[in-house]
Design an enzyme around this catalytic site. Sequence first.
Site, PDB file in Angstrom:
ATOM      1  N   ASP A  98      52.545 -11.972  -2.491  1.00  0.00           N
ATOM      2  CA  ASP A  98      52.943 -13.384  -2.623  1.00  0.00           C
ATOM      3  C   ASP A  98      54.056 -13.580  -3.668  1.00  0.00           C
ATOM      4  OD1 ASP A  98      50.971 -14.044  -0.724  1.00  0.00           O
ATOM      5  OD2 ASP A  98      49.429 -14.147  -2.275  1.00  0.00           O
ATOM      6  N   HIS A 105      51.233 -19.348   1.599  1.00  0.00           N
ATOM      7  CA  HIS A 105      50.189 -19.014   0.630  1.00  0.00           C
ATOM      8  C   HIS A 105      49.585 -20.311   0.082  1.00  0.00           C
ATOM      9  CE1 HIS A 105      48.013 -17.042  -2.492  1.00  0.00           C
ATOM     10  NE2 HIS A 105      48.707 -17.626  -3.448  1.00  0.00           N
ATOM     11  N   GLY A 162      43.709 -19.987  12.774  1.00  0.00           N
ATOM     12  CA  GLY A 162      45.004 -20.276  13.395  1.00  0.00           C
ATOM     13  C   GLY A 162      45.384 -21.738  13.458  1.00  0.00           C
ATOM     14  N   GLY A 167      55.822  -7.244  -2.606  1.00  0.00           N
ATOM     15  CA  GLY A 167      54.734  -7.602  -3.514  1.00  0.00           C
ATOM     16  C   GLY A 167      53.690  -8.493  -2.858  1.00  0.00           C
ATOM     17  N   LEU A 207      48.632  -6.948   4.068  1.00  0.00           N
ATOM     18  CA  LEU A 207      49.965  -6.780   3.477  1.00  0.00           C
ATOM     19  C   LEU A 207      50.822  -5.982   4.441  1.00  0.00           C
ATOM     20  CD1 LEU A 207      49.374  -5.864  -0.271  1.00  0.00           C
ATOM     21  CD2 LEU A 207      50.301  -8.001   0.684  1.00  0.00           C
ATOM     22  N   LEU A 208      52.028  -6.450   4.675  1.00  0.00           N
ATOM     23  CA  LEU A 208      52.957  -5.720   5.532  1.00  0.00           C
ATOM     24  C   LEU A 208      53.521  -4.542   4.741  1.00  0.00           C
ATOM     25  CD1 LEU A 208      54.668  -8.884   6.973  1.00  0.00           C
ATOM     26  CD2 LEU A 208      53.074  -7.375   8.172  1.00  0.00           C
TER      27      LEU A 208
HETATM   28  C1  GRF Z   1      45.969 -20.644   5.122  1.00  0.00           C
HETATM   29  O1  GRF Z   1      45.593 -21.445   4.023  1.00  0.00           O
HETATM   30  C2  GRF Z   1      46.807 -19.481   4.682  1.00  0.00           C
HETATM   31  O2  GRF Z   1      47.718 -19.781   3.689  1.00  0.00           O
HETATM   32  C3  GRF Z   1      45.734 -18.571   4.142  1.00  0.00           C
HETATM   33  O3  GRF Z   1      44.723 -18.643   5.117  1.00  0.00           O
HETATM   34  C4  GRF Z   1      44.767 -19.931   5.715  1.00  0.00           C
HETATM   35  C5  GRF Z   1      44.895 -19.749   7.199  1.00  0.00           C
HETATM   36  O4  GRF Z   1      44.450 -20.860   7.901  1.00  0.00           O
HETATM   37  N1  GRF Z   1      46.225 -17.261   3.880  1.00  0.00           N
HETATM   38  P1  GRF Z   1      44.579 -20.954   9.489  1.00  0.00           P
HETATM   39  O5  GRF Z   1      44.088 -19.635  10.087  1.00  0.00           O
HETATM   40  O6  GRF Z   1      46.014 -21.208   9.815  1.00  0.00           O
HETATM   41  O7  GRF Z   1      43.697 -22.096   9.859  1.00  0.00           O
END
Ligand code: GRF
Length: 211
Positions: free
Chosen positions: A152, A116, A19, A150, A99-100
């Site tokens: 990403d 992403h 997070g 899809g 995935l939603l």
């Molecule tokens: C980010 O790089 C996000 O794009 C990927 O996982 C990471 C999450 O990092 N899917 P954090 O939990 O916000 O530290």
Amino acid sequence: MPDSRPPVSRLVVLVSGSGTNLQALLDAAADPAYGARVVAVGSDRDDIEGLRRADRLGVETFVHRVGDYESRAEWDVALAATVASYAPDLVVCAGFMKLLGPAFLAEHAGRTLNTHPALSPSFPGMHGPADALEYGVKVTGCTLFVVDGGVDTGPIVDQRTVRVHDDDTAETLHERIKVEERKMLVETVGRMARRGWTVEGRRVLIGAGTA
Ligand code: GRF
């Protein structure tokens, strides 16, 4: 007397892990001028640092674990409903590793963003930094996009670049990408909140306001 304060956008943030992207949004939103506040943080798993970050600031949290539902479709409906109960202007997937599904996208289409850690359309999926490293690209980065059905693939809102170093591992590269990802998320979500946005085909245009 009419309320002349500018409206503050409501953000629901979905997380699955540490997070740090969520924390960047929480920190930015502490300033009333940011134009958005995090009204709830949701996850597909409990006992993660992302939820604790929200707890520490008194932000509401919720958890919907796929395994607690009869089917993935029921999970999707439940997640969509809980998110809707917070009446979000934007839903931000910030390291949300599921995935939603169709119910969620029907309810929240056009206002759900995902970040992403690669430059779309290259290297979609769970291993963006490792895939970029293995391919041998010299520049990669991160992409903020409007979620579609899809992996990403949705319309791109913003991108930032990061150079690949010769001695990078997937981990060191991902950490450098995340530094840019956090800045991109804070800057772009703030602009969207303050100015509004439109999606025209694959192009996302952030409104012509002043901020
Ligand atoms: C980010 O790089 C996000 O794009 C990927 O996982 C990471 C999450 O990092 N899917 P954090 O939990 O916000 O530290």
